[in-house]
Enzyme design. Sequence first.
Site, short mmCIF file in Angstrom:
data_model
loop_
_atom_site.label_atom_id
_atom_site.label_comp_id
_atom_site.label_asym_id
_atom_site.label_seq_id
_atom_site.Cartn_x
_atom_site.Cartn_y
_atom_site.Cartn_z
N SER A 59 1.00 -1.23 0.09
CA SER A 59 0.10 0.15 -0.08
C SER A 59 0.77 1.31 -0.07
O SER A 59 1.75 1.22 0.86
CB SER A 59 -0.95 0.10 1.19
OG SER A 59 -1.45 1.27 1.22
N VAL A 64 7.58 2.31 4.05
CA VAL A 64 8.44 1.72 3.31
C VAL A 64 7.88 1.69 1.59
O VAL A 64 8.83 1.95 0.75
CB VAL A 64 8.54 0.06 3.69
CG1 VAL A 64 9.58 -0.50 2.71
CG2 VAL A 64 9.19 0.01 4.99
N CYS A 65 6.60 1.80 1.52
CA CYS A 65 6.03 1.61 0.29
C CYS A 65 6.09 3.19 -0.31
O CYS A 65 6.50 3.34 -1.66
CB CYS A 65 4.68 1.36 0.25
SG CYS A 65 4.31 -0.43 0.79
N ASP A 66 6.25 4.11 0.42
CA ASP A 66 6.07 5.40 -0.13
C ASP A 66 7.37 5.83 -0.36
O ASP A 66 7.95 6.21 -1.58
CB ASP A 66 5.81 6.42 1.14
CG ASP A 66 5.99 7.74 0.76
OD1 ASP A 66 4.94 8.55 0.92
OD2 ASP A 66 7.11 8.23 0.84
#
Length: 173
Positions: A59, A64-66
């Site tokens: 997501s 971390v995804c950002d």
Amino acid sequence: MTQERASVATFKGNPITLIGPELKVGDTAPDFKLNKNLLEEVSLQDYAGKIKLVSVVPSLDTGVCDAQTRRFNQAAAELGEEVVILTVSADLPFAQARWCGAAGIDSVITLSDYKENSFGKAYGVLIKEFKLDQRAVFVIDKDNTIRYAEYLKEMSEHPDYEKPVAAVKALLA
């Protein structure tokens, strides 16, 4: 019958089950159906003739995804027109568009696996317990052969950022 791979990855140390095969370098990249927005679907064929760096995140609304998506957005500038960077998540297309606008992301194409999870199942990253896609990175050449594949063993860890970019650069040489 759909393949399940139990305990091949974890979320904060707890085992999770991934649905689909573990793809390897040299495999032909499976097709997929993802949403670019609520009405427009795309497939692997929509990126024919391009080298594809596919960054898979659970997501965009997590740290971390950002960071992963921002990092590959920066890399896009040095890779050029022959390369497309796709970020795949199960986020709704509305959420992806909102996040990209707020983050200033303009070189990565976000695609949503929310509707059918076809990418997750085909690439072996669909998390059975969460219906999200596990963090992974793939580099697919112009002939749709996988040239780099990294499946993260722990969902909350960062991928290797240098190796997939190096794999793309090697294909450009």
